[in-house]
Write a protein that holds these residues in place. Structure first.
Motif, PDB file in Angstrom:
ATOM      1  N   ALA A 129       0.832  -1.203   0.000  1.00  0.00           N
ATOM      2  CA  ALA A 129       0.000   0.000   0.000  1.00  0.00           C
ATOM      3  C   ALA A 129       0.868   1.255   0.000  1.00  0.00           C
ATOM      4  CB  ALA A 129      -0.945  -0.002   1.186  1.00  0.00           C
ATOM      5  N   ALA A 130       1.958   1.228   0.765  1.00  0.00           N
ATOM      6  CA  ALA A 130       2.870   2.378   0.785  1.00  0.00           C
ATOM      7  C   ALA A 130       3.532   2.577  -0.578  1.00  0.00           C
ATOM      8  CB  ALA A 130       3.923   2.190   1.873  1.00  0.00           C
ATOM      9  N   VAL A 131       3.890   1.477  -1.234  1.00  0.00           N
ATOM     10  CA  VAL A 131       4.488   1.571  -2.568  1.00  0.00           C
ATOM     11  C   VAL A 131       3.490   2.169  -3.556  1.00  0.00           C
ATOM     12  CG1 VAL A 131       5.296   0.172  -4.512  1.00  0.00           C
ATOM     13  CG2 VAL A 131       6.182  -0.245  -2.242  1.00  0.00           C
ATOM     14  N   LEU A 132       2.230   1.761  -3.472  1.00  0.00           N
ATOM     15  CA  LEU A 132       1.217   2.300  -4.382  1.00  0.00           C
ATOM     16  C   LEU A 132       0.989   3.790  -4.130  1.00  0.00           C
ATOM     17  CD1 LEU A 132      -1.402  -0.587  -4.457  1.00  0.00           C
ATOM     18  CD2 LEU A 132       0.351  -0.038  -6.142  1.00  0.00           C
ATOM     19  N   MET A 133       0.971   4.193  -2.868  1.00  0.00           N
ATOM     20  CA  MET A 133       0.785   5.618  -2.565  1.00  0.00           C
ATOM     21  C   MET A 133       1.968   6.442  -3.061  1.00  0.00           C
ATOM     22  SD  MET A 133      -1.105   5.386   1.155  1.00  0.00           S
ATOM     23  CE  MET A 133      -0.307   6.824   1.730  1.00  0.00           C
ATOM     24  N   MET A 134       3.181   5.923  -2.873  1.00  0.00           N
ATOM     25  CA  MET A 134       4.367   6.659  -3.325  1.00  0.00           C
ATOM     26  C   MET A 134       4.450   6.710  -4.854  1.00  0.00           C
ATOM     27  SD  MET A 134       6.064   8.007  -1.036  1.00  0.00           S
ATOM     28  CE  MET A 134       5.143   8.219   0.429  1.00  0.00           C
ATOM     29  N   SER A 135       4.041   5.659  -5.526  1.00  0.00           N
ATOM     30  CA  SER A 135       4.078   5.714  -6.991  1.00  0.00           C
ATOM     31  C   SER A 135       3.006   6.667  -7.523  1.00  0.00           C
ATOM     32  CB  SER A 135       3.929   4.323  -7.588  1.00  0.00           C
ATOM     33  OG  SER A 135       2.681   3.776  -7.269  1.00  0.00           O
ATOM     34  N   GLY A 136       1.877   6.773  -6.836  1.00  0.00           N
ATOM     35  CA  GLY A 136       0.887   7.781  -7.206  1.00  0.00           C
ATOM     36  C   GLY A 136       1.433   9.182  -7.027  1.00  0.00           C
ATOM     37  N   LEU A 137       2.122   9.395  -5.923  1.00  0.00           N
ATOM     38  CA  LEU A 137       2.758  10.695  -5.686  1.00  0.00           C
ATOM     39  C   LEU A 137       3.833  10.975  -6.732  1.00  0.00           C
ATOM     40  CD1 LEU A 137       2.953  13.144  -3.773  1.00  0.00           C
ATOM     41  CD2 LEU A 137       4.664  11.864  -2.506  1.00  0.00           C
ATOM     42  N   PHE A 138       4.569   9.936  -7.118  1.00  0.00           N
ATOM     43  CA  PHE A 138       5.589  10.098  -8.158  1.00  0.00           C
ATOM     44  C   PHE A 138       4.963  10.518  -9.488  1.00  0.00           C
ATOM     45  CE2 PHE A 138       7.858   8.159 -11.746  1.00  0.00           C
ATOM     46  CZ  PHE A 138       9.041   8.868 -11.671  1.00  0.00           C
ATOM     47  N   GLY A 139       3.851   9.896  -9.844  1.00  0.00           N
ATOM     48  CA  GLY A 139       3.168  10.269 -11.092  1.00  0.00           C
ATOM     49  C   GLY A 139       2.696  11.712 -11.060  1.00  0.00           C
ATOM     50  N   GLY A 140       2.135  12.158  -9.921  1.00  0.00           N
ATOM     51  CA  GLY A 140       1.710  13.552  -9.787  1.00  0.00           C
ATOM     52  C   GLY A 140       2.884  14.514  -9.837  1.00  0.00           C
TER      53      GLY A 140
END
Length: 149
Positions: A129-140
């Motif tokens: 879940a942390a990886v998914l949140m960080m990759s979403g932040l990376f995309g933004g």
């Protein structure tokens, strides 16, 4: 010569014309954008999963790489989805990226809970879940960096 026998045609219609506006409802635009970004991210994730499955099936790589490959595919899908969503919205890029990451992390945690019950906290699902949140932040963040140039 009388014009009484000729039919009279109206120049304008009796009904008022409805003006079609190009501006759509903001909620509809947001929902369409979210759906398009979801489809793009999911397609990338599925393509990467297929590629990694082909790689694992046809090479002597150990099967212990299944979990890292699936994490990488999901993270890439979320990053693309948040990038697409942020670019389409056009403002508050980081917030859009975090919201995409939170959505995918919530979906992932819900799926783990449904499949494994209350013991799902022990299998590294929080790390995913942390990886998914960080990759979403990376995309933004990537969308924000691209919009500056």
């Amino acid at each position: 010569m009388s014009n009484k026998n000729k039919p009279v045609h109206a120049l304008r219609s009796v009904r008022p014309k409805k003006h079609k506006s190009n501006a759509r409802n903001p909620g509809t635009v947001l929902a369409c954008t979210a759906m398009q970004s979801f489809v793009c991210g999911t397609l990338l994730c599925v393509l990467l999963l297929c590629g990694f499955a082909f790689l694992l099936a046809n090479t002597p790589l150990p099967l212990s790489l299944v979990r890292p490959f699936s994490c990488l595919a999901a993270a890439a899908g979320v990053a693309l989805s948040s990038l697409f969503f942020s670019k389409k919205i056009g403002q508050r890029y980081l917030l859009c990226g975090v919201l995409c990451g939170l959505f995918y992390a919530a979906c992932q945690l819900t799926a783990f809970f449904v499949m494994q019950g209350p013991a799902f906290w022990q299998n590294g699902s929080l790390l995913m879940a942390a990886v998914l949140m960080m990759s979403g932040l990376f995309g933004g963040a990537f969308a924000a960096a691209r919009s500056v140039h």
